[in-house]
Write an enzyme that holds these catalytic residues in place. Sequence first.
Site, PDB file in Angstrom:
ATOM      1  CB  CYS A   1      68.632  23.392  -2.957  1.00  0.00           C
ATOM      2  SG  CYS A   1      67.442  24.500  -2.186  1.00  0.00           S
TER       3      CYS A   1
ATOM      4  NE  ARG B   1      70.371  20.800   3.110  1.00  0.00           N
ATOM      5  CZ  ARG B   1      69.959  21.247   4.318  1.00  0.00           C
ATOM      6  NH1 ARG B   1      70.381  20.706   5.427  1.00  0.00           N
ATOM      7  NH2 ARG B   1      69.086  22.220   4.406  1.00  0.00           N
TER       8      ARG B   1
ATOM      9  CD  GLU C   1      71.152  20.536  -0.966  1.00  0.00           C
ATOM     10  OE1 GLU C   1      71.443  21.736  -0.794  1.00  0.00           O
ATOM     11  OE2 GLU C   1      70.118  20.017  -0.512  1.00  0.00           O
TER      12      GLU C   1
HETATM   13  C1  LIG Z   1      60.578  19.360  -4.194  1.00  0.00           C
HETATM   14  C2  LIG Z   1      61.796  19.039  -3.368  1.00  0.00           C
HETATM   15  C3  LIG Z   1      62.035  19.761  -2.209  1.00  0.00           C
HETATM   16  C4  LIG Z   1      63.166  19.480  -1.432  1.00  0.00           C
HETATM   17  N1  LIG Z   1      63.387  20.204  -0.288  1.00  0.00           N
HETATM   18  C5  LIG Z   1      64.453  19.907   0.491  1.00  0.00           C
HETATM   19  C6  LIG Z   1      64.690  20.628   1.719  1.00  0.00           C
HETATM   20  O1  LIG Z   1      63.921  21.500   2.126  1.00  0.00           O
HETATM   21  N2  LIG Z   1      65.790  20.313   2.439  1.00  0.00           N
HETATM   22  C7  LIG Z   1      66.672  19.330   2.053  1.00  0.00           C
HETATM   23  O2  LIG Z   1      67.661  19.075   2.747  1.00  0.00           O
HETATM   24  N3  LIG Z   1      66.464  18.637   0.896  1.00  0.00           N
HETATM   25  C8  LIG Z   1      65.391  18.900   0.127  1.00  0.00           C
HETATM   26  N4  LIG Z   1      65.190  18.206  -1.040  1.00  0.00           N
HETATM   27  C9  LIG Z   1      66.148  17.158  -1.417  1.00  0.00           C
HETATM   28  C10 LIG Z   1      65.779  15.772  -0.875  1.00  0.00           C
HETATM   29  O3  LIG Z   1      64.443  15.754  -0.425  1.00  0.00           O
HETATM   30  C11 LIG Z   1      66.678  15.346   0.281  1.00  0.00           C
HETATM   31  O4  LIG Z   1      68.053  15.423  -0.045  1.00  0.00           O
HETATM   32  C12 LIG Z   1      66.364  13.915   0.732  1.00  0.00           C
HETATM   33  O5  LIG Z   1      67.010  13.668   1.943  1.00  0.00           O
HETATM   34  C13 LIG Z   1      66.783  12.868  -0.304  1.00  0.00           C
HETATM   35  O6  LIG Z   1      66.370  11.593   0.180  1.00  0.00           O
HETATM   36  P1  LIG Z   1      66.162  10.393  -0.834  1.00  0.00           P
HETATM   37  O7  LIG Z   1      65.758   9.209  -0.042  1.00  0.00           O
HETATM   38  O8  LIG Z   1      65.258  10.789  -1.929  1.00  0.00           O
HETATM   39  O9  LIG Z   1      67.633  10.177  -1.365  1.00  0.00           O
HETATM   40  P2  LIG Z   1      68.092   9.935  -2.872  1.00  0.00           P
HETATM   41  O10 LIG Z   1      67.823  11.144  -3.669  1.00  0.00           O
HETATM   42  O11 LIG Z   1      67.582   8.656  -3.387  1.00  0.00           O
HETATM   43  O12 LIG Z   1      69.677   9.801  -2.654  1.00  0.00           O
HETATM   44  C14 LIG Z   1      70.443  10.914  -2.233  1.00  0.00           C
HETATM   45  C15 LIG Z   1      71.786  10.398  -1.705  1.00  0.00           C
HETATM   46  O13 LIG Z   1      71.560   9.653  -0.509  1.00  0.00           O
HETATM   47  C16 LIG Z   1      72.036   8.304  -0.668  1.00  0.00           C
HETATM   48  N5  LIG Z   1      71.107   7.404   0.016  1.00  0.00           N
HETATM   49  C17 LIG Z   1      69.795   7.220  -0.222  1.00  0.00           C
HETATM   50  N6  LIG Z   1      69.280   6.300   0.622  1.00  0.00           N
HETATM   51  C18 LIG Z   1      70.322   5.894   1.405  1.00  0.00           C
HETATM   52  C19 LIG Z   1      70.445   4.939   2.457  1.00  0.00           C
HETATM   53  N7  LIG Z   1      69.429   4.203   2.905  1.00  0.00           N
HETATM   54  N8  LIG Z   1      71.661   4.796   3.022  1.00  0.00           N
HETATM   55  C20 LIG Z   1      72.729   5.512   2.617  1.00  0.00           C
HETATM   56  N9  LIG Z   1      72.674   6.414   1.606  1.00  0.00           N
HETATM   57  C21 LIG Z   1      71.475   6.599   1.015  1.00  0.00           C
HETATM   58  C22 LIG Z   1      72.062   8.068  -2.180  1.00  0.00           C
HETATM   59  O14 LIG Z   1      72.980   7.044  -2.519  1.00  0.00           O
HETATM   60  C23 LIG Z   1      72.487   9.433  -2.675  1.00  0.00           C
HETATM   61  O15 LIG Z   1      73.871   9.609  -2.524  1.00  0.00           O
HETATM   62  C24 LIG Z   1      64.068  18.461  -1.831  1.00  0.00           C
HETATM   63  C25 LIG Z   1      63.808  17.724  -2.996  1.00  0.00           C
HETATM   64  C26 LIG Z   1      62.682  18.006  -3.756  1.00  0.00           C
HETATM   65  C27 LIG Z   1      62.419  17.187  -4.989  1.00  0.00           C
END
Ligand SMILES: Cc1cc2nc3c(=O)[nH]c(=O)nc-3n(C[C@H](O)[C@H](O)[C@H](O)COP(=O)(O)OP(=O)(O)OC[C@H]3O[C@@H](n4cnc5c(N)ncnc54)[C@H](O)[C@@H]3O)c2cc1C
Length: 313
Positions: free
Chosen positions: A227, A179, A303
């Site tokens: 998580c 992560r 996280e």
């Molecule tokens: C139901 C569910 C299940 C999940 N299962 C998992 C899993 O199995 N494994 C796992 O690792 N995670 C899991 N997650 C968490 C999530 O899916 C991941 O962390 C995912 O990578 C977040 O991506 P996002 O685009 O939604 O980022 P966001 O939630 O929008 O942002 C998260 C962080 O990333 C930064 N960010 C976003 N886009 C960019 C970009 N283009 N450049 C730089 N920084 C950026 C944001 O500023 C913030 O700091 C889960 C979430 C949910 C809701």
Amino acid sequence: MKASRSNLLSGLDVECIPDAPIGPMTWYGIGGRADMLVSPRTMEAAAEVVRRCRQERMPVRILGGGANLLVDDEGVDGVVLRLDQACFRQEAFNRSGSVTAARIGGGVDLFSLVTALARRGLSGFEHMAGIPGTVGGAVNMNAGGTGGDMGQALESVDMVLLDGSTRTFGVDDFDYDYRSTSLPRGLVTSVVLSLEEDDPIEVRDRVKTFFAAKKAAQPMADHSAGCAFKNPLDPQTASRISAGKLIDEAGLKGLSVGGASISTRHANFIVVQPGASSRDVQSLMHSARERVADHCGVELQREVVVWSRRDKP
Ligand SMILES: Cc1cc2nc3c(=O)[nH]c(=O)nc-3n(C[C@H](O)[C@H](O)[C@H](O)COP(=O)(O)OP(=O)(O)OC[C@H]3O[C@@H](n4cnc5c(N)ncnc54)[C@H](O)[C@@H]3O)c2cc1C
């Protein structure tokens, strides 16, 4: 002080929504507004927004799919950037023998990417099945699961750094770990994935297997941000301990504050009911951390990323 739009974005090819309700754009669906939500239409505009924000000392945050994000009830100041325009959602494929280099925009949705790659018979990304969010967010978080993480599929990452400069980092230029990555702070605008040609049906079957395992273990249909806490490192064995197991052993499954509760299916998921506030989730996270620390002496680290007017990004 509310950010002023007039000079900051003048002459730039961007869409801007002032006082934008960003909380409802997250998977939690709760939390407040951003002073400005800005969607650049070109790479140059994205870089210039970041550069001007730095110059004006205005906070700039990046919203991906909002799948790992909790927005404070009071919202956030400054600019929130979103890569939802066409130029950040492109996919291009370059085949050389059995290997394909796929250039994928930072704003591309992970669910649809996993499906598109399976349909093309490209292997090496199946382990990301069922993880919500965007490509840029997955790089930033080094998202992953039992089958592997985002880092292992990357060949290179294109970024806009906080001074507005653009850089490409090859896979040997940075480290990635559970992560986290050693990439500098900034905007991930696109990546190149290294993928192997394979039988589309076999790729699709592996995607289905990863997805089914995730669905069986996690409350995917509830409102959450995945998580809540990172799995802590066991200093004795140097392996990760399940944060969910520690929360469960502390007897916290089902514990609730207002409309937020610890999932009875997976103790590391904090899920919300309609009417829940961001404050409910933050209080519950605080209680869970304290009670796990009291129970077994382990300090859980969040996280989920929490945005508030109090922090200085
Ligand atoms: C139901 C569910 C299940 C999940 N299962 C998992 C899993 O199995 N494994 C796992 O690792 N995670 C899991 N997650 C968490 C999530 O899916 C991941 O962390 C995912 O990578 C977040 O991506 P996002 O685009 O939604 O980022 P966001 O939630 O929008 O942002 C998260 C962080 O990333 C930064 N960010 C976003 N886009 C960019 C970009 N283009 N450049 C730089 N920084 C950026 C944001 O500023 C913030 O700091 C889960 C979430 C949910 C809701």
